[in-house]
Design a protein around this motif. Structure first.
Motif, short mmCIF file in Angstrom:
data_model
loop_
_atom_site.label_atom_id
_atom_site.label_comp_id
_atom_site.label_asym_id
_atom_site.label_seq_id
_atom_site.Cartn_x
_atom_site.Cartn_y
_atom_site.Cartn_z
N UNK A 55 0.83 -1.21 0.00
CA UNK A 55 0.00 0.00 0.00
C UNK A 55 0.86 1.25 0.00
N UNK A 56 1.96 1.22 0.77
CA UNK A 56 2.85 2.39 0.83
C UNK A 56 3.50 2.63 -0.52
N UNK A 57 3.98 1.56 -1.14
CA UNK A 57 4.63 1.70 -2.45
C UNK A 57 3.65 2.25 -3.49
N UNK A 58 2.46 1.68 -3.54
CA UNK A 58 1.47 2.11 -4.52
C UNK A 58 1.04 3.56 -4.24
N UNK A 59 0.97 3.93 -2.98
CA UNK A 59 0.63 5.32 -2.63
C UNK A 59 1.73 6.27 -3.09
N UNK A 117 -0.43 9.47 -16.76
CA UNK A 117 -1.55 8.61 -17.13
C UNK A 117 -1.09 7.32 -17.79
N UNK A 118 0.15 7.32 -18.31
CA UNK A 118 0.70 6.11 -18.91
C UNK A 118 1.43 5.25 -17.89
N UNK A 119 2.23 5.88 -17.05
CA UNK A 119 3.14 5.10 -16.19
C UNK A 119 2.50 4.61 -14.90
N UNK A 120 1.65 5.41 -14.26
CA UNK A 120 1.14 5.03 -12.93
C UNK A 120 0.28 3.76 -12.95
N UNK A 121 -0.75 3.68 -13.79
CA UNK A 121 -1.55 2.44 -13.80
C UNK A 121 -0.72 1.23 -14.20
N UNK A 122 0.19 1.41 -15.17
CA UNK A 122 1.00 0.30 -15.64
C UNK A 122 1.93 -0.21 -14.54
N UNK A 123 2.62 0.71 -13.87
CA UNK A 123 3.56 0.31 -12.83
C UNK A 123 2.83 -0.32 -11.65
N UNK A 170 -2.22 -10.83 -9.61
CA UNK A 170 -3.42 -10.72 -10.45
C UNK A 170 -4.67 -10.48 -9.61
N UNK A 171 -4.74 -11.13 -8.45
CA UNK A 171 -5.91 -10.99 -7.59
C UNK A 171 -5.99 -9.64 -6.89
N UNK A 172 -4.90 -8.85 -6.95
CA UNK A 172 -4.84 -7.58 -6.25
C UNK A 172 -4.95 -6.38 -7.18
N UNK A 173 -4.90 -6.61 -8.47
CA UNK A 173 -4.73 -5.51 -9.42
C UNK A 173 -5.90 -4.55 -9.45
N UNK A 174 -7.10 -5.05 -9.24
CA UNK A 174 -8.26 -4.15 -9.24
C UNK A 174 -8.16 -3.10 -8.16
N UNK A 178 -4.71 -0.79 -8.83
CA UNK A 178 -4.82 0.20 -9.91
C UNK A 178 -5.96 1.18 -9.66
N UNK A 179 -6.91 0.78 -8.81
CA UNK A 179 -8.01 1.70 -8.47
C UNK A 179 -7.58 2.92 -7.70
N UNK A 180 -6.36 2.88 -7.17
CA UNK A 180 -5.86 4.06 -6.45
C UNK A 180 -5.54 5.22 -7.38
#
Length: 227
Positions: free
Chosen positions: A21-25, A151-157, A164-168, A171-173
């Motif tokens: 969560x910290x990394x994605x934030x 808009x290109x890099x954030x969702x992709x990274x 796979x089970x966590x991607x929704x 990426x929803x962040x």
């Protein structure tokens, strides 16, 4: 027992750790700037009850001062067309950023692209806040370019570092942080434009703060460990 063990393993795999969560934030600090930049300029275009930008700039509202003291119109004599150009330059820059952002993503990697993109956010914020009309246009264009790359890099990274089970959820962040950036802009704009002299410059300049935070934190443990 096998069924219970399998269920426990799936549940563990499905849960997202605090470190993730910290990394994605941290990654989505760029999304925060995305939302901030998109609507930040609008908060600076307050004219007061007379609805006349020239009256703000020329001080013709002194008999009944209604122009907020932090309005951009107090410092720059922008016509309606000028303000529209400054607003639309973000969209133009974002279009260019979207088109060109995938090349460094593939050439230099996601993390380097994410971090180097902060240079455009910071340069755009500084130029926009200088109080000079030509620099305002340049700053808006640079900020827009950074928005497009984001808009290109954030969702992709975010998707690539998640299971796979966590991607929704992960990426929803991206839209969550973008909308939160818009909300912050409204609060910052109200506080500075209404109450602080030259407040619009603070509103423009503060868009660099998330970029500085991301650069400082992603050079440390979290982004290096997981990406």
């Amino acid at each position: 027992m096998t069924v219970l063990a399998s269920s426990a393993a799936e549940e563990k795999e499905d849960s997202i750790s605090m470190k993730m969560w910290i990394v994605v934030s941290l990654i989505n600090m760029s999304s925060l700037m995305y939302g901030y930049v998109l609507v930040g300029f609008n908060a600076c275009l307050a004219m007061g009850s007379r609805g006349n930008s020239s009256a703000c700039y020329n001080g013709d509202d002194d008999w009944n001062p209604s122009c907020p003291e932090g309005s951009i119109y107090d410092d720059l004599n922008l016509s309606t067309a000028n303000a529209q150009v400054a607003t639309s330059l973000v969209a133009l820059g974002a279009w260019a950023g979207c088109l060109s952002g995938y090349t460094p993503l593939e050439t230099y990697g996601r993390k380097k692209t994410l971090l180097w993109n902060n240079a455009f956010f910071i340069a755009g914020a500084v130029a926009s806040a200088c109080g000079n009309e030509p620099l305002l246009y340049i700053g808006r264009l640079l900020s827009g370019f950074a928005v497009g790359v984001t808009s290109a890099v954030c969702p992709m990274m975010s998707a690539e570092i998640a299971l796979e089970s966590q991607r929704g959820r992960v990426t929803g962040l991206f839209p969550v942080f973008a909308r939160f950036g818009m909300f912050i802009t409204a609060l910052v704009g109200y506080g500075f434009v209404k109450n602080v002299s030259h407040g619009w410059q603070y509103v423009m300049g503060l868009s660099a703060l998330p970029a500085i935070i991301q650069l400082g934190k992603c050079r440390g443990l979290y982004c290096i460990v997981l990406y």
